[in-house]
Design an enzyme around this catalytic site. Structure first.
Site, PDB file in Angstrom:
ATOM      1  N   GLU A   8       0.835  -1.208   0.000  1.00  0.00           N
ATOM      2  CA  GLU A   8       0.000   0.000   0.000  1.00  0.00           C
ATOM      3  C   GLU A   8       0.868   1.256   0.000  1.00  0.00           C
ATOM      4  O   GLU A   8       0.599   2.216  -0.726  1.00  0.00           O
ATOM      5  CB  GLU A   8      -0.903  -0.009   1.229  1.00  0.00           C
ATOM      6  N   ASP A  67       0.815   3.825  -3.146  1.00  0.00           N
ATOM      7  CA  ASP A  67       0.416   5.213  -2.914  1.00  0.00           C
ATOM      8  C   ASP A  67       1.404   6.162  -3.594  1.00  0.00           C
ATOM      9  O   ASP A  67       1.005   7.139  -4.244  1.00  0.00           O
ATOM     10  CB  ASP A  67       0.358   5.476  -1.411  1.00  0.00           C
ATOM     11  N   GLU A  72      -4.448   0.634  -3.680  1.00  0.00           N
ATOM     12  CA  GLU A  72      -3.059   1.111  -3.707  1.00  0.00           C
ATOM     13  C   GLU A  72      -2.090  -0.065  -3.641  1.00  0.00           C
ATOM     14  O   GLU A  72      -1.054  -0.071  -4.323  1.00  0.00           O
ATOM     15  CB  GLU A  72      -2.817   2.072  -2.544  1.00  0.00           C
TER      16      GLU A  72
END
Length: 224
Positions: A40, A44, A116
């Protein structure tokens, strides 16, 4: 939980060389140590860079402030969660028993984080070009429909610009408390405006969201 990963890959428009990356991206922290938080984090950063590049090319006359607001509107949690729902990611999530019982597969923060993580997984499995292609595919409609005229400035920006126009000191934000743990944290933030001798409190799932909530409340007080 749906384990038809071929179907999910078809929706994503990407076939994983190593399905372990996809399974890792779908594993919430409640499942244990081998979860998707690191993916994640990676996804991102990649998402932010790719969207920034797309907007830079799409709006050659837009200044830095406008581009930042456009990017924020596209990569915010609400947008990511809605895109995750369109991909039906909730069907494939690997959750611990507690999160499963509490309906974690419907929660915005979990869905957004999983999307993400999948971007990060595609980057590691197929490289930069594939992750970039995935983002452009997922965000095709959002990028086509976005316009500088449609993006409203966020409350913090509006409050700051209002105070600057009055030649007043900028607001001061301070964290009062942080409750909960992990992805379930709730931040409480105070916003103080010296010129008005006014203080309001905002709450949110992150410090940024709590500050935005507090700024919105301060703007309401000013309008009143």
């Amino acid at each position: 939980m749906n384990t038809d990963y071929h179907r999910l890959c078809k929706r994503l428009g990407y076939q994983f060389n190593d399905l372990r990356w996809l399974k890792a991206a779908l594993s919430h922290r409640s499942t244990g140590r081998n979860n998707n938080e690191r993916l994640e984090f990676l996804g991102d950063a990649i998402l932010s860079a790719v969207i920034a590049e797309a907007l830079f090319q799409q709006f050659p006359d837009a200044d830095e402030g406008v581009l930042s607001r456009l990017r924020a509107s596209l990569v915010k949690g609400e947008t990511l969660a809605e895109l995750a729902r369109q991909l039906e990611l909730g069907e494939y999530l690997l959750l611990g028993s507690g999160e499963m019982k509490s309906g974690g597969y419907r929660r915005d923060s979990i869905l957004a984080g999983t999307l993400e993580a999948i971007i990060g997984a595609v980057f590691l499995d197929g490289g930069q070009g594939e992750s970039r292609k995935l983002i452009h595919t997922i965000f095709r409609e959002e990028l086509a429909g976005i316009s500088p005229d449609k993006v409203v400035k966020d409350p913090k920006t509006r409050l700051q610009e209002y105070l600057q126009s009055c030649k007043s000191a900028l607001p001061v934000y301070s964290v009062q408390s942080i409750e909960g743990g992990g992805h379930e944290q709730v931040f409480t933030v105070d916003c103080f405006v010296d010129a008005l001798d006014a203080r309001v409190t905002g709450r949110g799932s992150s410090r940024r969201k709590a500050e935005q909530d507090a700024a919105a409340r301060m703007l309401e007080r000013i309008q009143d």
